[in-house]
Scaffold this motif. Sequence first.
Motif, mmCIF file in Angstrom:
data_model
loop_
_atom_site.group_PDB
_atom_site.id
_atom_site.type_symbol
_atom_site.label_atom_id
_atom_site.label_comp_id
_atom_site.label_asym_id
_atom_site.label_seq_id
_atom_site.Cartn_x
_atom_site.Cartn_y
_atom_site.Cartn_z
ATOM 1 N N GLU A 1 -7.986 -7.505 -2.065
ATOM 2 C CA GLU A 1 -7.664 -6.081 -1.983
ATOM 3 C C GLU A 1 -6.155 -5.835 -1.908
ATOM 4 O O GLU A 1 -5.681 -4.781 -2.334
ATOM 5 C CB GLU A 1 -8.354 -5.460 -0.762
ATOM 6 C CG GLU A 1 -9.870 -5.420 -0.861
ATOM 7 C CD GLU A 1 -10.515 -4.768 0.348
ATOM 8 O OE1 GLU A 1 -10.384 -3.536 0.492
ATOM 9 O OE2 GLU A 1 -11.141 -5.487 1.150
ATOM 10 N N LEU B 1 -2.945 -4.156 -5.244
ATOM 11 C CA LEU B 1 -2.123 -3.019 -4.831
ATOM 12 C C LEU B 1 -0.642 -3.304 -5.032
ATOM 13 O O LEU B 1 0.089 -2.508 -5.636
ATOM 14 C CB LEU B 1 -2.411 -2.705 -3.362
ATOM 15 C CG LEU B 1 -1.543 -1.616 -2.716
ATOM 16 C CD1 LEU B 1 -1.776 -0.279 -3.408
ATOM 17 C CD2 LEU B 1 -1.848 -1.517 -1.225
ATOM 18 N N LYS C 1 1.293 -3.815 -8.580
ATOM 19 C CA LYS C 1 1.662 -2.619 -9.343
ATOM 20 C C LYS C 1 3.174 -2.391 -9.292
ATOM 21 O O LYS C 1 3.744 -1.783 -10.200
ATOM 22 C CB LYS C 1 0.949 -1.384 -8.776
ATOM 23 C CG LYS C 1 -0.564 -1.393 -8.948
ATOM 24 C CD LYS C 1 -1.184 -0.165 -8.285
ATOM 25 C CE LYS C 1 -2.706 -0.183 -8.390
ATOM 26 N NZ LYS C 1 -3.317 0.989 -7.686
ATOM 27 N N ASN D 1 7.903 2.281 -1.740
ATOM 28 C CA ASN D 1 7.663 3.664 -2.173
ATOM 29 C C ASN D 1 6.197 3.905 -2.529
ATOM 30 O O ASN D 1 5.632 4.958 -2.210
ATOM 31 C CB ASN D 1 8.541 3.993 -3.388
ATOM 32 C CG ASN D 1 10.020 4.001 -3.052
ATOM 33 O OD1 ASN D 1 10.399 4.253 -1.907
ATOM 34 N ND2 ASN D 1 10.859 3.700 -4.026
ATOM 35 N N LEU D 2 5.586 2.924 -3.181
ATOM 36 C CA LEU D 2 4.203 3.087 -3.645
ATOM 37 C C LEU D 2 3.177 2.900 -2.527
ATOM 38 O O LEU D 2 2.168 3.619 -2.488
ATOM 39 C CB LEU D 2 3.899 2.078 -4.755
ATOM 40 C CG LEU D 2 4.482 2.334 -6.147
ATOM 41 C CD1 LEU D 2 4.153 1.168 -7.081
ATOM 42 C CD2 LEU D 2 3.932 3.634 -6.734
ATOM 43 N N CYS D 3 3.439 1.954 -1.640
ATOM 44 C CA CYS D 3 2.379 1.497 -0.731
ATOM 45 C C CYS D 3 2.512 1.951 0.717
ATOM 46 O O CYS D 3 1.542 1.844 1.477
ATOM 47 C CB CYS D 3 2.288 -0.027 -0.773
ATOM 48 S SG CYS D 3 2.073 -0.690 -2.442
ATOM 49 N N ASN D 4 3.696 2.401 1.131
ATOM 50 C CA ASN D 4 3.833 2.849 2.513
ATOM 51 C C ASN D 4 2.928 4.047 2.762
ATOM 52 O O ASN D 4 2.951 5.024 2.022
ATOM 53 C CB ASN D 4 5.287 3.208 2.820
ATOM 54 C CG ASN D 4 5.484 3.516 4.298
ATOM 55 O OD1 ASN D 4 4.853 2.909 5.164
ATOM 56 N ND2 ASN D 4 6.342 4.478 4.593
ATOM 57 N N ASN D 5 2.129 3.959 3.810
ATOM 58 C CA ASN D 5 1.156 4.993 4.189
ATOM 59 C C ASN D 5 0.025 5.125 3.170
ATOM 60 O O ASN D 5 -0.663 6.143 3.124
ATOM 61 C CB ASN D 5 1.843 6.352 4.388
ATOM 62 C CG ASN D 5 1.050 7.256 5.309
ATOM 63 O OD1 ASN D 5 0.405 6.788 6.258
ATOM 64 N ND2 ASN D 5 1.056 8.550 5.038
ATOM 65 N N HIS D 6 -0.176 4.066 2.369
ATOM 66 C CA HIS D 6 -1.258 4.083 1.380
ATOM 67 C C HIS D 6 -2.605 3.939 2.092
ATOM 68 O O HIS D 6 -2.765 3.126 3.004
ATOM 69 C CB HIS D 6 -1.067 2.936 0.382
ATOM 70 C CG HIS D 6 -2.216 2.762 -0.569
ATOM 71 N ND1 HIS D 6 -2.401 3.579 -1.657
ATOM 72 C CD2 HIS D 6 -3.244 1.855 -0.575
ATOM 73 C CE1 HIS D 6 -3.489 3.179 -2.303
ATOM 74 N NE2 HIS D 6 -4.013 2.143 -1.676
ATOM 75 N N GLU D 7 -3.591 4.724 1.676
ATOM 76 C CA GLU D 7 -4.936 4.658 2.252
ATOM 77 C C GLU D 7 -5.695 3.536 1.556
ATOM 78 O O GLU D 7 -6.292 3.729 0.495
ATOM 79 C CB GLU D 7 -5.666 5.991 2.094
ATOM 80 C CG GLU D 7 -6.990 6.040 2.858
ATOM 81 C CD GLU D 7 -7.640 7.420 2.805
ATOM 82 O OE1 GLU D 7 -8.539 7.683 3.615
ATOM 83 O OE2 GLU D 7 -7.239 8.229 1.944
ATOM 84 N N ILE D 8 -5.675 2.355 2.162
ATOM 85 C CA ILE D 8 -6.252 1.181 1.512
ATOM 86 C C ILE D 8 -7.774 1.160 1.641
ATOM 87 O O ILE D 8 -8.469 0.575 0.816
ATOM 88 C CB ILE D 8 -5.631 -0.109 2.083
ATOM 89 C CG1 ILE D 8 -5.877 -1.282 1.129
ATOM 90 C CG2 ILE D 8 -6.112 -0.389 3.493
ATOM 91 C CD1 ILE D 8 -4.981 -2.462 1.363
ATOM 92 N N HIS E 1 -4.686 3.619 6.767
ATOM 93 C CA HIS E 1 -3.411 3.675 6.058
ATOM 94 C C HIS E 1 -2.524 2.504 6.493
ATOM 95 O O HIS E 1 -2.358 2.262 7.697
ATOM 96 C CB HIS E 1 -2.690 4.990 6.352
ATOM 97 C CG HIS E 1 -3.421 6.196 5.848
ATOM 98 N ND1 HIS E 1 -4.502 6.743 6.518
ATOM 99 C CD2 HIS E 1 -3.235 6.956 4.735
ATOM 100 C CE1 HIS E 1 -4.941 7.795 5.845
ATOM 101 N NE2 HIS E 1 -4.194 7.942 4.760
#
Length: 470
Positions: free
Chosen positions: A187, A191, A194, A231-238, A243
């Motif tokens: 998983e 992510l 990318k 930029n892309l993944c900080n605070n991303h809802e995985i 998050h």
Amino acid sequence: MATDQTTDHVNGNSTEEPIDITEVDTTTAEVIHSDNFQTLLDAGLPQKVAEKLDAIYIAGLVSHSDLDERAIEALKEFNEEGALQVLLEFKESDLSHVQNKSAFLCGVMKTYRQREKQGTKVSDSTKGPVEAKIKALLDRTIYTLDVTTGQRKYGGPPPESVYSGAQPTIGTEIFVGKIPRDLFEDELVPLFEKAGPIWDLRLMMDPLSGLNRGYAFVTLCTKEAASEAVNLCNNHEIRPGKHIGVCISVANNRLFVGSIPKSKTKEQIVEEFAKVTEGLNDVILYHQPDDKKKNRGFCFLEYEDHKTAAQARRRLMSGKVKVWGNVVTVEWADPIENPDPEVMAKVKVLFVRNLANSVTEEILEKSFGQFGKLERVKKLKDYAFVHFDERDAAVEALAQMNGKVLEGEHIDIVFAKPPDQKRKEHMALQNIFFCAPLFKQQYMPNNSKKTKKTYFTIQKSCMARNQICI
């Protein structure tokens, strides 16, 4: 052939009549052991423990050459029951991605001891990821996976078809936190890839639970890719409601070492610590202002990377390693924050250190003034700040004066790092206390707890320095 027949009997696949166990003599029974069985006995392992380990050899899970002397010696420290349980857990572990099986066995032993102390067990439902998903990921990316009891390392280096450049430098590693504990590479990798090619991903594991520790380190192949990953993944809802937090990792490779004999030179310190640690790149040493032949009793050791620095720290803190017959004090040095390159490109101030006692501000003005107009010069103990009016003059002075002898001492020069904004605000607040007698009248009447707390903190600091605070 004898071994194959024995295996068939064990599996119930033989077409021959069962052998009466009372008819089997010692010579016949020995064929079920590998060539290394006697070596295990000679090493001091109990009979049952040697048989259990030898059975693992025969099963092809590990070979005798995979295990070093350290692992065998550690296994001997267990009682028979404990050693058999350790080998059972080792046998039941997924060793398909384990490259260093000897270290892995040592990790299993360490985990067993910890679990024994805490009285916990690993549940079968939490032993790891879905192996089919991991295999599908590795087949797609052609990356390697190395599993130890403490971490799972994906890549490092990546396949040449993905990236064939040099090893990434500082600023390419990111820290990933708040990871769900039952989440694995299948998983995380899709992510972060990318953002750019991944050099490696290290997922920290808890051997007691079989789950991850909730954080990982991902090294991208370029600084641009690392910034993009943040930029892309900080605070991303995985996962729904989960998050992750992502930021650039500051890999500290510098140790502070105290209790150094003050008579030792830099060369002697390098030689001594190189004997007991690996990967030492440099030693940063400060001399006493009034006696350049003596150091200040401490130094900074700079290593190749964070990993070698961490290994050196553990070794030096163990108490088993002595330097010049003494145990030294070791701590992580405060990480150095590098200012923005655009900011540094505008700096017109030089930091000059290793100055002799006889060097005065007038001598510095004369020595550096030949390169351009000076705004001011400030000497403090054995170092000074030289402020130029123009950047080009500072650049020329640095190029011409760095390493030169001034009053009998080789001086070191670098561009001074500007204080960050928080420090500027704190210094400005201190200046208000030092220079504005009306401060209390203007700000204290509002009864702000924060203002009063700040005032008394600075007042305490001033008293400690024997300075007057209003």
